[in-house]
Design a protein around this motif. Sequence first.
Motif, mmCIF file in Angstrom:
data_model
loop_
_atom_site.group_PDB
_atom_site.id
_atom_site.type_symbol
_atom_site.label_atom_id
_atom_site.label_comp_id
_atom_site.label_asym_id
_atom_site.label_seq_id
_atom_site.Cartn_x
_atom_site.Cartn_y
_atom_site.Cartn_z
ATOM 1 N N CYS A 90 0.873 -1.183 0.000
ATOM 2 C CA CYS A 90 0.000 0.000 0.000
ATOM 3 C C CYS A 90 0.910 1.232 0.000
ATOM 4 C CB CYS A 90 -0.898 0.002 1.232
ATOM 5 S SG CYS A 90 -1.897 -1.492 1.370
ATOM 6 N N PHE A 105 1.090 4.156 1.170
ATOM 7 C CA PHE A 105 1.339 5.053 2.303
ATOM 8 C C PHE A 105 2.089 4.344 3.428
ATOM 9 C CE2 PHE A 105 -2.345 2.602 3.309
ATOM 10 C CZ PHE A 105 -2.215 2.343 4.654
ATOM 11 N N CYS A 106 2.263 3.024 3.321
ATOM 12 C CA CYS A 106 2.604 2.224 4.493
ATOM 13 C C CYS A 106 4.081 1.836 4.526
ATOM 14 C CB CYS A 106 1.725 0.976 4.507
ATOM 15 S SG CYS A 106 2.168 -0.161 5.828
ATOM 16 N N ALA A 150 3.007 -7.337 10.390
ATOM 17 C CA ALA A 150 2.259 -6.304 9.666
ATOM 18 C C ALA A 150 1.148 -6.935 8.841
ATOM 19 C CB ALA A 150 3.210 -5.522 8.765
ATOM 20 N N GLU A 169 -9.014 1.887 4.972
ATOM 21 C CA GLU A 169 -8.102 3.041 4.860
ATOM 22 C C GLU A 169 -8.669 4.175 4.008
ATOM 23 O OE1 GLU A 169 -5.618 2.418 6.879
ATOM 24 O OE2 GLU A 169 -4.739 0.453 6.482
HETATM 25 S S1 SF4 Z 1 0.707 -3.740 6.395
HETATM 26 FE FE1 SF4 Z 1 -1.400 -3.319 5.766
HETATM 27 S S2 SF4 Z 1 -1.364 -1.189 5.095
HETATM 28 FE FE2 SF4 Z 1 0.769 -1.911 5.166
HETATM 29 S S3 SF4 Z 1 1.215 -2.603 3.086
HETATM 30 FE FE3 SF4 Z 1 0.507 -4.356 4.259
HETATM 31 S S4 SF4 Z 1 -1.706 -4.474 3.867
HETATM 32 FE FE4 SF4 Z 1 -1.015 -2.449 3.264
#
Ligand code: SF4
Length: 545
Positions: free
Chosen positions: A242, A244-245, A281, A334
Amino acid sequence: MNWQIQQILRRRRGAETGAIPAGCGGALSVCLVYPNHYAVAMSSLGFQTVYKLFNDQPDLVCERAFLPDRDELDAYLKSGDTLVSLENERPLSDFDLVAFSISFEPDFVNIPRILKLARIPSCAADRTGADPLVIAGGAAFLINPEPAAEFFDLIAFGEGEALIPPLAALCVQHVAASREMLLQELGRLAGSYLPAAGHDTAVQRITAPAAAPPACSVLLTDETEFGNMFLVEVSRGCPRGCRFCAAGFVYQPFRQQPLELLKAAVLEGLQHRKTIGLVGAAVSDHRSIEALCNFIVEQDGSPSLSSLRVDRLTPHMLELLAKSGHRTISLAPEGGSQRMRDLIRKNLTADQILDAAEAVARAGILNLRLYFIIGLPGENDQDLEELVKLTAAIKERVVEQARRHKRLGEITLSVNPFIPKPFTPLQWAGMCPLEELKRKVAWLEKRIRPLANLRLKVEDLHGCVLQALLSRGGRELTPLLLQMAEGLNLRKAAKLCGIDVEACVTRIYAPDEKLVWEVAPVADRERLLTEYQAAMKQLPEEQTP
Ligand code: SF4
């Protein structure tokens, strides 16, 4: 030492298991510091893992220290005592090595607070041979070490399993050497960053060896948020990417622990706690997650997962979670609108989110926590409108199922502002200005409040601005951190230090600019840039930078 401090330390030691026995010694003494309170530290699996890794090294003993709680701090200040370790009540200044493990940027403020209490000069440049070597590592430094770099003699980039054994061995070998010589030797290790020497060449990030066993709880105490759980790390990193992550880009590659090793860790954990907290994560992306949860339930335990991917829910998984007593499940759409979900590459449609919420409620889990990000680049009121519509539709589906179960649940909307994190594709974008964020929150409150069984929880906006500042800033923030450690709030400290916080956090960077946090770059800057450009394509032309 002050009796009140002694009492607090004695109580903590008495309430926990897994620490090294009092009185232990070795050639090298290390004090591992978590720059926040004991209760916060003891829920950090990363901190516990580093404690174990240090104590597994020959001829070395590692103790712990924390930011004192309010009453403890008062006792320190009143008595004039210097900060001591938990295990042997030894002053931090007596150790050979003081090692900070730092997971979150806002804790940077606590570094000079702790060093001052320990009577160790806050800045590395002011230390002498009589002071311990002060080093640091942890997730916050993989993102951006620069605001806190001047506090440390050395920063270690990477994962503890690979960094600590050679670092500890070298420190033991050169325990009698001068500070300068030891630093010179340590500086040669892969992953070492000597802030005093600057960073003309990129520092390498070190990844744990493939065969590293799963990290598990080492220290157990009830005086912490996850005190009722035994924690087991099932995977590291995330394959989703993603935009932003940081977790998806900073910890690479995505690694999953083999099921057999996880089962062994679970059996060990169940001897101590009934609930096994599965950490990672992307826990629900683990290839054997269902089998693992099954195993835990078969052993009479209860699995706990922090958050589930909307597209990884299966009826069997939900049944297992319901059976093991889960009352609340967190889902993270999100983005409130399809446009925003596409911009961050969440790869989820509204239908998938609605179906997932319904499936959760059908399994009898009627409390939902939904995570949304506001203030993404190009977001407008229409996107917020769609967020409200999506939430209302989720609520309808949940209420329908709740009727069948003859119980009511609650939906919590957990709203966080977008923070442009280093080493993500959106690192070049700016944060939404604070006043605009406040307006968005007020708008959402007005729309959500009339809806029954819906609760809006918004992250502290000022705290998020500080986090953004520390994520993107450089060494010009060192004086600001020192002022904040003395008790000034961000606004006053920034004014005193001549820092324009708003300009720093909202700034949009040009793709060819050298970014201050690129000390130890992630492998593929080109990929980040391609993803950033793809994200910006979601915006109308007048909104693209
Ligand atoms: S931890 Fe969650 S928000 Fe971050 S990249 Fe993986 S799925 Fe996306």
